[in-house]
Design a protein around this motif. Structure first.
Motif, PDB file in Angstrom:
ATOM      1  N   CYS A  83      61.528  13.617  41.877  1.00  0.00           N
ATOM      2  CA  CYS A  83      62.120  12.429  42.505  1.00  0.00           C
ATOM      3  C   CYS A  83      61.249  11.251  42.120  1.00  0.00           C
ATOM      4  CB  CYS A  83      62.194  12.574  44.022  1.00  0.00           C
ATOM      5  SG  CYS A  83      62.784  11.082  44.868  1.00  0.00           S
ATOM      6  N   PHE A  84      61.791  10.311  41.349  1.00  0.00           N
ATOM      7  CA  PHE A  84      60.954   9.214  40.882  1.00  0.00           C
ATOM      8  C   PHE A  84      61.383   7.879  41.476  1.00  0.00           C
ATOM      9  CE2 PHE A  84      64.031   9.848  37.325  1.00  0.00           C
ATOM     10  CZ  PHE A  84      64.621   8.584  37.278  1.00  0.00           C
ATOM     11  N   VAL A  85      60.434   6.959  41.477  1.00  0.00           N
ATOM     12  CA  VAL A  85      60.648   5.598  41.970  1.00  0.00           C
ATOM     13  C   VAL A  85      61.474   4.813  40.959  1.00  0.00           C
ATOM     14  CG1 VAL A  85      59.502   3.434  42.558  1.00  0.00           C
ATOM     15  CG2 VAL A  85      58.482   5.610  43.252  1.00  0.00           C
ATOM     16  N   MET A  86      62.457   4.069  41.463  1.00  0.00           N
ATOM     17  CA  MET A  86      63.193   3.126  40.629  1.00  0.00           C
ATOM     18  C   MET A  86      62.809   1.709  41.068  1.00  0.00           C
ATOM     19  SD  MET A  86      66.999   4.885  40.348  1.00  0.00           S
ATOM     20  CE  MET A  86      67.350   4.809  42.111  1.00  0.00           C
ATOM     21  N   ALA A  87      62.095   0.990  40.228  1.00  0.00           N
ATOM     22  CA  ALA A  87      61.645  -0.378  40.529  1.00  0.00           C
ATOM     23  C   ALA A  87      61.075  -0.981  39.242  1.00  0.00           C
ATOM     24  CB  ALA A  87      60.565  -0.372  41.625  1.00  0.00           C
ATOM     25  N   PRO A  88      61.166  -2.261  39.049  1.00  0.00           N
ATOM     26  CA  PRO A  88      61.772  -3.273  39.916  1.00  0.00           C
ATOM     27  C   PRO A  88      63.280  -3.428  39.754  1.00  0.00           C
ATOM     28  CG  PRO A  88      60.743  -4.331  38.031  1.00  0.00           C
ATOM     29  CD  PRO A  88      60.462  -2.856  37.897  1.00  0.00           C
ATOM     30  N   TRP A  89      63.940  -2.436  39.156  1.00  0.00           N
ATOM     31  CA  TRP A  89      65.391  -2.369  39.241  1.00  0.00           C
ATOM     32  C   TRP A  89      65.790  -0.910  39.274  1.00  0.00           C
ATOM     33  CZ3 TRP A  89      63.244  -3.276  34.361  1.00  0.00           C
ATOM     34  CH2 TRP A  89      63.659  -2.444  33.327  1.00  0.00           C
ATOM     35  N   ALA A  90      67.045  -0.685  39.675  1.00  0.00           N
ATOM     36  CA  ALA A  90      67.574   0.674  39.805  1.00  0.00           C
ATOM     37  C   ALA A  90      68.831   0.799  38.965  1.00  0.00           C
ATOM     38  CB  ALA A  90      67.886   0.982  41.271  1.00  0.00           C
ATOM     39  N   GLY A  91      68.987   1.951  38.321  1.00  0.00           N
ATOM     40  CA  GLY A  91      70.154   2.155  37.473  1.00  0.00           C
ATOM     41  C   GLY A  91      70.053   1.361  36.179  1.00  0.00           C
ATOM     42  N   ARG A  92      71.214   1.034  35.625  1.00  0.00           N
ATOM     43  CA  ARG A  92      71.253   0.380  34.319  1.00  0.00           C
ATOM     44  C   ARG A  92      71.100  -1.133  34.435  1.00  0.00           C
ATOM     45  NH1 ARG A  92      74.608   4.752  34.350  1.00  0.00           N
ATOM     46  NH2 ARG A  92      74.414   6.188  32.569  1.00  0.00           N
ATOM     47  N   LEU A  93      70.276  -1.696  33.580  1.00  0.00           N
ATOM     48  CA  LEU A  93      70.169  -3.135  33.384  1.00  0.00           C
ATOM     49  C   LEU A  93      70.903  -3.443  32.083  1.00  0.00           C
ATOM     50  CD1 LEU A  93      68.937  -5.852  34.342  1.00  0.00           C
ATOM     51  CD2 LEU A  93      66.965  -5.316  32.900  1.00  0.00           C
ATOM     52  N   GLY A  94      72.017  -4.147  32.180  1.00  0.00           N
ATOM     53  CA  GLY A  94      72.944  -4.277  31.063  1.00  0.00           C
ATOM     54  C   GLY A  94      72.322  -4.810  29.787  1.00  0.00           C
ATOM     55  N   TYR A  95      72.327  -3.971  28.744  1.00  0.00           N
ATOM     56  CA  TYR A  95      71.868  -4.323  27.407  1.00  0.00           C
ATOM     57  C   TYR A  95      70.417  -4.805  27.405  1.00  0.00           C
ATOM     58  CZ  TYR A  95      76.827  -3.813  26.834  1.00  0.00           C
ATOM     59  OH  TYR A  95      78.097  -3.299  26.870  1.00  0.00           O
ATOM     60  N   GLY A  96      69.671  -4.412  28.442  1.00  0.00           N
ATOM     61  CA  GLY A  96      68.260  -4.775  28.524  1.00  0.00           C
ATOM     62  C   GLY A  96      68.004  -6.242  28.771  1.00  0.00           C
ATOM     63  N   ARG A  97      69.043  -6.973  29.189  1.00  0.00           N
ATOM     64  CA  ARG A  97      68.890  -8.417  29.364  1.00  0.00           C
ATOM     65  C   ARG A  97      68.744  -8.773  30.837  1.00  0.00           C
ATOM     66  NH1 ARG A  97      72.982  -8.672  25.096  1.00  0.00           N
ATOM     67  NH2 ARG A  97      74.599  -8.977  26.668  1.00  0.00           N
ATOM     68  N   LEU A  98      67.765  -9.603  31.129  1.00  0.00           N
ATOM     69  CA  LEU A  98      67.521 -10.124  32.467  1.00  0.00           C
ATOM     70  C   LEU A  98      67.518 -11.643  32.384  1.00  0.00           C
ATOM     71  CD1 LEU A  98      66.571  -9.969  35.465  1.00  0.00           C
ATOM     72  CD2 LEU A  98      64.229  -9.853  34.577  1.00  0.00           C
ATOM     73  N   THR A  99      68.440 -12.273  33.080  1.00  0.00           N
ATOM     74  CA  THR A  99      68.516 -13.727  33.073  1.00  0.00           C
ATOM     75  C   THR A  99      68.070 -14.274  34.425  1.00  0.00           C
ATOM     76  OG1 THR A  99      70.301 -13.730  31.447  1.00  0.00           O
ATOM     77  CG2 THR A  99      70.009 -15.725  32.753  1.00  0.00           C
TER      78      THR A  99
END
Length: 266
Positions: free
Chosen positions: A43-59
């Motif tokens: 069981c692993f930690v998901m942070a600072p986001w969880a699941g998929r971050l679309g196309y690796g882009r953060l705006t």
């Protein structure tokens, strides 16, 4: 491993691995393992986001950042699971660990996880803070529960009643539409506006209930060996579509509780 932290309460034993992203490597009840054991599971930690971050882009504002693509064509489950963690405190039943956010995550901050074990439950809490600059964040946990365990009389059963399912596009990102929950198999996110609640039953052995104040949960039923119920503080790609900003005055706190009871007389 030598640096693992081990907690014990009643017949429950928990192993936390600071050297492996503070993942829970093991949870046993009456000596029976509930979590899958191959690398990258438990069981692993998901942070600072969880699941998929679309196309690796953060705006954020007028700037776009690019995160490593580790689940093509997306980035998945954050960076904390791959980073170093420091043990801040540990007792027989509770441990607190800390991870400093660093490259490739573009903002300075901290993720702190506390695991508190009792004879009939486990509470996981997480706090994400920023050193100075605001940034969007999500948190959650990704357990891999074994479907078949020796004391049970049948495979793992799941009971969950979400209000809606996030429609998933061909790129596995939410389209923005809520639809009625479809039958499994699932690799999908669901909305539970009253808080996440799910029940896992190993017939003839144990019932484990997952509850959390968060209102999103990903359920992954595709692996033959395991089942994942991932309470998390936002939907996939939520950093871009529904950002929850962490500021110096407003950390992100996430909590999930697992409670269990035997289904037969001990």
């Amino acid at each position: 491993m030598a640096d693992d932290v081990r907690l014990s309460a009643g017949t429950a034993e928990l192993t936390i691995a600071p050297g492996d992203g503070a993942a829970l490597h093991s949870l046993t009840i009456d000596g029976t393992e509930l979590l899958r054991q191959d690398p990258g599971t438990g069981c692993f930690v998901m942070a600072p986001w969880a699941g998929r971050l679309g196309y690796g882009r953060l705006t954020v504002g007028d700037r776009t950042y690019h995160l490593p693509i580790d689940n093509p064509p997306h980035s998945i489950h954050g960076t904390a699971r791959d980073g170093a963690w420091e043990v801040l405190s540990a007792s027989a039943t509770e441990a607190t660990l800390r991870h400093r956010l660093a490259d490739p995550w573009p903002f300075a901050g901290t993720v702190t996880q506390t695991c508190a074990l009792t004879g009939d439950g486990l509470t996981l809490t997480m706090r994400i803070t920023t050193d100075h600059d605001p940034f969007p964040a999500q948190g959650g946990w990704h357990p891999w529960f074994l479907r078949d365990i020796p004391p049970a009389t049948g495979p793992l059963e799941l009971e969950i009643h979400p209000a809606w399912q996030y429609e998933r596009g061909p790129d596995y990102l939410p389209t923005g539409r809520h639809i009625p929950p479809t039958p499994p198999p699932w690799d999908d996110c669901f909305g539970m506006p009253g808080g996440v609640e799910a029940r896992l039953t190993w017939p003839g052995f144990l019932v484990l209930t997952i509850t959390s104040p968060v209102t999103d949960v990903v359920v992954w039923t595709l692996p033959e060996e395991s089942l994942s119920v991932e309470a998390q503080s936002g939907p996939p790609n939520g950093l871009n579509t529904a950002p929850r900003m962490v500021t110096p005055d407003a950390p992100l706190d996430v909590r999930v509780d697992w409670s269990w009871q035997h289904t037969r007389e001990r």
